[in-house]
Design a protein around this motif. Structure first.
Motif, PDB file in Angstrom:
ATOM      1  N   VAL A  44      39.651  37.920  36.498  1.00 27.03           N
ATOM      2  CA  VAL A  44      38.523  37.124  36.996  1.00 27.03           C
ATOM      3  C   VAL A  44      37.655  36.748  35.801  1.00 27.03           C
ATOM      4  N   PRO A  45      37.005  35.572  35.841  1.00 27.29           N
ATOM      5  CA  PRO A  45      36.114  35.192  34.733  1.00 27.29           C
ATOM      6  C   PRO A  45      34.860  36.060  34.730  1.00 27.29           C
ATOM      7  N   TYR A  46      34.318  36.285  33.545  1.00 26.86           N
ATOM      8  CA  TYR A  46      33.123  37.113  33.420  1.00 26.86           C
ATOM      9  C   TYR A  46      32.284  36.653  32.231  1.00 26.86           C
ATOM     10  N   GLN A  47      31.033  37.056  32.246  1.00 22.93           N
ATOM     11  CA  GLN A  47      30.148  36.877  31.099  1.00 22.93           C
ATOM     12  C   GLN A  47      29.968  38.232  30.432  1.00 22.93           C
ATOM     13  N   GLY A  48      29.704  38.232  29.132  1.00 20.63           N
ATOM     14  CA  GLY A  48      29.550  39.483  28.408  1.00 20.63           C
ATOM     15  C   GLY A  48      30.763  39.752  27.539  1.00 20.63           C
ATOM     16  N   LYS A  49      30.923  41.013  27.144  1.00 21.77           N
ATOM     17  CA  LYS A  49      31.986  41.355  26.206  1.00 21.77           C
ATOM     18  C   LYS A  49      32.832  42.527  26.709  1.00 21.77           C
ATOM     19  N   VAL A  50      34.146  42.372  26.571  1.00 18.95           N
ATOM     20  CA  VAL A  50      35.092  43.483  26.710  1.00 18.95           C
ATOM     21  C   VAL A  50      35.737  43.633  25.345  1.00 18.95           C
ATOM     22  N   ILE A  51      35.438  44.733  24.681  1.00 21.22           N
ATOM     23  CA  ILE A  51      35.858  44.930  23.292  1.00 21.22           C
ATOM     24  C   ILE A  51      37.052  45.878  23.257  1.00 21.22           C
ATOM     25  N   THR A  52      38.211  45.361  22.856  1.00 18.53           N
ATOM     26  CA  THR A  52      39.403  46.191  22.777  1.00 18.53           C
ATOM     27  C   THR A  52      40.469  45.473  21.967  1.00 18.53           C
ATOM     28  N   GLU A  53      41.341  46.262  21.364  1.00 24.73           N
ATOM     29  CA  GLU A  53      42.493  45.688  20.680  1.00 24.73           C
ATOM     30  C   GLU A  53      43.683  45.563  21.626  1.00 24.73           C
ATOM     31  N   LEU A  54      43.526  46.089  22.833  1.00 23.30           N
ATOM     32  CA  LEU A  54      44.606  46.011  23.811  1.00 23.30           C
ATOM     33  C   LEU A  54      44.683  44.605  24.402  1.00 23.30           C
ATOM     34  N   THR A  55      45.890  44.175  24.700  1.00 25.58           N
ATOM     35  CA  THR A  55      46.097  42.965  25.486  1.00 25.58           C
ATOM     36  C   THR A  55      46.326  43.387  26.934  1.00 25.58           C
ATOM     37  N   PRO A  56      46.153  42.469  27.897  1.00 27.38           N
ATOM     38  CA  PRO A  56      46.438  42.831  29.295  1.00 27.38           C
ATOM     39  C   PRO A  56      47.828  43.428  29.490  1.00 27.38           C
ATOM     40  N   ARG A  57      48.786  43.037  28.655  1.00 29.91           N
ATOM     41  CA  ARG A  57      50.149  43.573  28.775  1.00 29.91           C
ATOM     42  C   ARG A  57      50.224  45.052  28.380  1.00 29.91           C
ATOM     43  N   GLN A  58      49.214  45.525  27.640  1.00 30.23           N
ATOM     44  CA  GLN A  58      49.180  46.936  27.236  1.00 30.23           C
ATOM     45  C   GLN A  58      48.388  47.784  28.227  1.00 30.23           C
ATOM     46  N   MET A  59      48.010  47.178  29.349  1.00 26.09           N
ATOM     47  CA  MET A  59      47.335  47.897  30.418  1.00 26.09           C
ATOM     48  C   MET A  59      48.212  47.833  31.668  1.00 26.09           C
ATOM     49  N   ALA A  60      48.228  48.902  32.425  1.00 30.66           N
ATOM     50  CA  ALA A  60      48.972  48.944  33.681  1.00 30.66           C
ATOM     51  C   ALA A  60      47.999  49.204  34.804  1.00 30.66           C
ATOM     52  N   VAL A  61      48.326  48.704  35.995  1.00 35.64           N
ATOM     53  CA  VAL A  61      47.401  48.861  37.113  1.00 35.64           C
ATOM     54  C   VAL A  61      48.150  49.090  38.416  1.00 35.64           C
ATOM     55  N   HIS A  62      47.652  50.056  39.176  1.00 38.96           N
ATOM     56  CA  HIS A  62      48.107  50.283  40.541  1.00 38.96           C
ATOM     57  C   HIS A  62      47.008  49.770  41.453  1.00 38.96           C
ATOM     58  N   MET A  63      47.261  48.657  42.148  1.00 31.83           N
ATOM     59  CA  MET A  63      46.261  48.065  43.025  1.00 31.83           C
ATOM     60  C   MET A  63      46.397  48.631  44.434  1.00 31.83           C
ATOM     61  N   GLN A  64      45.391  48.363  45.267  1.00 28.04           N
ATOM     62  CA  GLN A  64      45.366  48.936  46.607  1.00 28.04           C
ATOM     63  C   GLN A  64      46.507  48.432  47.472  1.00 28.04           C
ATOM     64  N   SER A  65      46.899  47.179  47.302  1.00 27.43           N
ATOM     65  CA  SER A  65      47.934  46.598  48.148  1.00 27.43           C
ATOM     66  C   SER A  65      49.074  46.089  47.285  1.00 27.43           C
ATOM     67  N   ASN A  66      50.284  46.526  47.586  1.00 30.78           N
ATOM     68  CA  ASN A  66      51.463  46.108  46.833  1.00 30.78           C
ATOM     69  C   ASN A  66      52.581  45.788  47.816  1.00 30.78           C
ATOM     70  N   MET A  67      53.157  44.592  47.701  1.00 29.49           N
ATOM     71  CA  MET A  67      54.241  44.194  48.585  1.00 29.49           C
ATOM     72  C   MET A  67      55.452  43.779  47.758  1.00 29.49           C
ATOM     73  N   TYR A  68      56.627  44.107  48.261  1.00 27.28           N
ATOM     74  CA  TYR A  68      57.864  43.797  47.564  1.00 27.28           C
ATOM     75  C   TYR A  68      58.851  43.167  48.539  1.00 27.28           C
ATOM     76  N   VAL A  69      59.965  42.686  48.019  1.00 23.98           N
ATOM     77  CA  VAL A  69      60.996  42.069  48.848  1.00 23.98           C
ATOM     78  C   VAL A  69      61.445  43.052  49.929  1.00 23.98           C
ATOM     79  N   ARG A  70      61.479  42.590  51.170  1.00 22.40           N
ATOM     80  CA  ARG A  70      61.766  43.476  52.287  1.00 22.40           C
ATOM     81  C   ARG A  70      63.263  43.626  52.552  1.00 22.40           C
TER      82      ARG A  70
END
Length: 294
Positions: free
Chosen positions: A55-81
């Motif tokens: 999501v777009p934001y104002q301010g600063k997120v300071i890190t050398e990590l790229t989004p690809r170096q972060m993993a996330v488990h979200m509340q809802s996950n759907m896969y091929v049934r």
């Protein structure tokens, strides 16, 4: 300090509504386990989405990590049934289970082997969570987010799944950000807490330090009855759920005095020096009281 990610003056708006507003700075260091807590609409998921660049934001997120170096488990996950879980897992991870030792260890650790030939739709809620957790762990990310990882599960399944997560990460230097509204989960897994309310940071710091700041050295928790209220009228009562009384103990002497009164009057009580629910209630109370006095 070994900073992995820094947040400074972060603001997220959806139209005219401000969903998240962090006025100061937050630092996440390598190896820390951050628990994020707050009521619905507090900004917990919005924070994760901002840090991931979703999501777009104002301010600063300071890190050398790229989004690809972060993993996330979200509340809802759907896969091929229509495909088996085995094929979904191997397709997403681009590997073969029988040739991947780490994947085999995770499957065995979470006791997921019997589920591999089932379709995703046939899995129970707990099995679906295990499946997604395995996929997240296989990303080997430097920073992993778990967003309500046990949401929708019954108490026993939640307990077992959380015990597995705690056991897996016990001796690892992984950096985790765990969002949960279950206080007991954060007591098990987190060493620092970020408390949010209405998009604002109420408090951030180590669990022990926050507890002492807002509750004292220890608290004694008892039922809220007329008899108990009369017994403890001379001691400091903290904000707590309506059915409880939480007494703050500034030191060991005060704790001993209160306990002797409770025992003498045959009152059941619980002692805690880590109760996140009562600590967060009083942190919120202090935050808004401070704003009113400004």
């Amino acid at each position: 300090m070994n900073m992995l990610l820094g947040i400074n003056q972060l603001r997220v708006k959806y139209g005219d509504q401000t969903a998240l507003e962090i006025d100061g700075s937050i630092c996440i260091e390598r190896g820390e386990r951050i628990g994020v807590i707050g009521s619905n609409g507090a900004g917990k998921t919005t924070l994760i989405k901002a840090l991931l660049g979703l999501v777009p934001y104002q301010g600063k997120v300071i890190t050398e990590l790229t989004p690809r170096q972060m993993a996330v488990h979200m509340q809802s996950n759907m896969y091929v049934r229509t495909m088996s879980v085995r094929h979904i897992m191997e397709t997403i991870l681009n590997t073969r289970i029988r040739k991947d030792g780490q994947l085999q260890r995770l499957i065995d650790f979470f006791e997921f082997g019997p589920c591999l030939d089932k379709r995703f739709a046939a899995l129970s809620g707990g099995q679906k969570q295990k499946f997604t957790i395995i996929l997240v762990m296989m990303q080997k990310a430097e920073l992993t987010f778990y967003d309500e990882v046990t949401s929708g599960l019954d108490f026993e399944t939640r307990q077992k799944l959380m015990e597995k997560l705690v056991e897996w990460y016990r001796d690892k230097e992984s950096t985790l950000v765990v969002v949960s509204h279950y206080y007991e989960e954060l007591e098990q897994l987190a060493d620092k807490l970020l408390i949010l309310d209405q998009g604002r940071v109420i408090a951030y710091g180590r669990k022990e330090e926050l507890f002492e700041t807002y509750c004292g050295k220890a608290i004694l928790i008892l039922d809220n009855t007329p008899k108990n209220r009369e017994l403890i009228r001379d001691f400091k009562a903290l904000k707590s759920p309506d059915h409880l009384i939480a007494l703050s103990c500034a030191d060991a002497d005060e704790e001993e005095r209160i306990i002797s009164i409770l025992i003498r009057n045959n009152v059941n009580f619980k002692r805690s020096d880590s109760d996140i629910e009562i600590m967060s209630i009083n942190a919120k109370e202090a935050f808004y009281a401070g704003r009113e006095n400004q």
